[in-house]
Design a protein around this motif. Structure first.
Motif, PDB file in Angstrom:
ATOM      1  N   UNK A   1       0.861  -1.198   0.000  1.00 43.25           N
ATOM      2  CA  UNK A   1       0.000   0.000   0.000  1.00 43.25           C
ATOM      3  C   UNK A   1       0.891   1.239   0.000  1.00 43.25           C
ATOM      4  N   UNK A   2       0.512   2.240  -0.816  1.00 44.72           N
ATOM      5  CA  UNK A   2       1.173   3.544  -0.802  1.00 44.72           C
ATOM      6  C   UNK A   2       0.116   4.596  -0.497  1.00 44.72           C
ATOM      7  N   UNK A   3       0.402   5.435   0.501  1.00 43.48           N
ATOM      8  CA  UNK A   3      -0.590   6.404   0.949  1.00 43.48           C
ATOM      9  C   UNK A   3       0.016   7.801   0.951  1.00 43.48           C
ATOM     10  N   UNK A   4      -0.511   8.720   0.115  1.00 45.79           N
ATOM     11  CA  UNK A   4      -0.042  10.109   0.181  1.00 45.79           C
ATOM     12  C   UNK A   4      -0.405  10.706   1.539  1.00 45.79           C
ATOM     13  N   UNK A   5       0.545  11.431   2.125  1.00 44.15           N
ATOM     14  CA  UNK A   5       0.320  12.032   3.436  1.00 44.15           C
ATOM     15  C   UNK A   5      -0.161  13.471   3.301  1.00 44.15           C
ATOM     16  N   UNK A   6      -0.732  13.987   4.370  1.00 40.25           N
ATOM     17  CA  UNK A   6      -1.175  15.380   4.387  1.00 40.25           C
ATOM     18  C   UNK A   6       0.058  16.282   4.492  1.00 40.25           C
ATOM     19  N   UNK A   7      -0.156  17.573   4.359  1.00 41.54           N
ATOM     20  CA  UNK A   7       0.936  18.533   4.474  1.00 41.54           C
ATOM     21  C   UNK A   7       0.580  19.537   5.546  1.00 41.54           C
ATOM     22  N   UNK A   8       1.233  19.542   6.698  1.00 39.71           N
ATOM     23  CA  UNK A   8       2.419  18.772   7.050  1.00 39.71           C
ATOM     24  C   UNK A   8       2.082  17.307   7.330  1.00 39.71           C
TER      25      UNK A   8
ATOM     26  N   UNK B   1      -7.138   6.328   4.505  1.00 38.63           N
ATOM     27  CA  UNK B   1      -7.489   5.059   3.869  1.00 38.63           C
ATOM     28  C   UNK B   1      -6.976   5.018   2.435  1.00 38.63           C
ATOM     29  N   UNK B   2      -6.486   3.856   2.025  1.00 35.79           N
ATOM     30  CA  UNK B   2      -6.052   3.628   0.643  1.00 35.79           C
ATOM     31  C   UNK B   2      -6.272   2.156   0.316  1.00 35.79           C
ATOM     32  N   UNK B   3      -6.285   1.860  -0.969  1.00 36.41           N
ATOM     33  CA  UNK B   3      -6.468   0.482  -1.404  1.00 36.41           C
ATOM     34  C   UNK B   3      -5.120  -0.175  -1.673  1.00 36.41           C
ATOM     35  N   UNK B   4      -5.033  -1.452  -1.328  1.00 33.45           N
ATOM     36  CA  UNK B   4      -3.809  -2.218  -1.554  1.00 33.45           C
ATOM     37  C   UNK B   4      -3.549  -2.347  -3.050  1.00 33.45           C
ATOM     38  N   UNK B   5      -2.273  -2.207  -3.437  1.00 34.26           N
ATOM     39  CA  UNK B   5      -1.880  -2.369  -4.836  1.00 34.26           C
ATOM     40  C   UNK B   5      -1.266  -3.747  -5.071  1.00 34.26           C
TER      41      UNK B   5
ATOM     42  N   UNK C   1      -6.092  -1.033  10.028  1.00 31.55           N
ATOM     43  CA  UNK C   1      -7.359  -1.733  10.195  1.00 31.55           C
ATOM     44  C   UNK C   1      -7.846  -2.127   8.813  1.00 31.55           C
ATOM     45  N   UNK C   2      -8.429  -3.246   8.565  1.00 26.11           N
ATOM     46  CA  UNK C   2      -8.898  -4.252   9.505  1.00 26.11           C
ATOM     47  C   UNK C   2      -7.909  -5.394   9.736  1.00 26.11           C
TER      48      UNK C   2
ATOM     49  N   UNK D   1      -5.156   3.541   7.991  1.00 26.43           N
ATOM     50  CA  UNK D   1      -4.155   3.868   8.998  1.00 26.43           C
ATOM     51  C   UNK D   1      -4.917   4.488  10.159  1.00 26.43           C
ATOM     52  N   UNK D   2      -4.863   3.853  11.318  1.00 23.31           N
ATOM     53  CA  UNK D   2      -5.589   4.373  12.477  1.00 23.31           C
ATOM     54  C   UNK D   2      -4.707   5.248  13.363  1.00 23.31           C
TER      55      UNK D   2
END
Length: 131
Positions: A48-55, A72-76, A110-111, A123-124
């Motif tokens: 999974x790759x998840x873009x983060x917020x800024x900051x 939340x993101x979907x698995x690649x 999760x889950x 990501x919790x």
């Protein structure tokens, strides 16, 4: 290695009586990468790759906490998620070896840590404690 050098230079500067300042320069969007035990800075082992917020995170009292959670993101890919990395906007690994779990880990998801391609992963929480 460069992060270690920056930290060591900061220690030297503090010993010399210098006052640290916030980082400067343009800010981009980093990425949280979740992967198998093979995750090691490249494309191998990525689930999974998840873009983060800024900051992307906030530091206080020796703890770095991810901003914007839950994310939340979907698995690649399909795999057992065990490790995580934080990468800069250019894809360079800034922090590696983060432990992933359902609770009590650096990155909590999760889950499940066992995911299939296309499955939603949330990501919790995310914390790094300076040791």
């Amino acid at each position: 290695v460069s992060l270690k050098n920056y930290r060591m230079q900061l220690v030297a500067d503090l010993i010399a009586g210098k006052i640290p300042a916030p980082s400067t320069g343009p800010s981009g969007v980093g990425t949280l990468v979740l992967g198998t035990s093979a995750l090691n800075g490249g494309s191998t082992g990525i689930v999974v790759q998840i873009p983060l917020s800024n900051p992307p995170a906030v530091a206080a009292s020796g703890v770095l906490t991810l901003s914007g959670v839950p994310i939340t993101a979907n698995a690649i890919a399909t795999g057992l998620i065990e490790l995580a990395e934080l990468r800069d906007p250019s894809g360079n690994t800034v922090v590696s070896g983060l432990v992933v779990g359902l609770s009590g880990a650096n990155i909590n998801i999760f889950p499940s840590v066992n995911v299939s391609i296309g499955q939603s992963v949330q990501i919790t929480s995310g914390v790094i404690t300076h040791g």
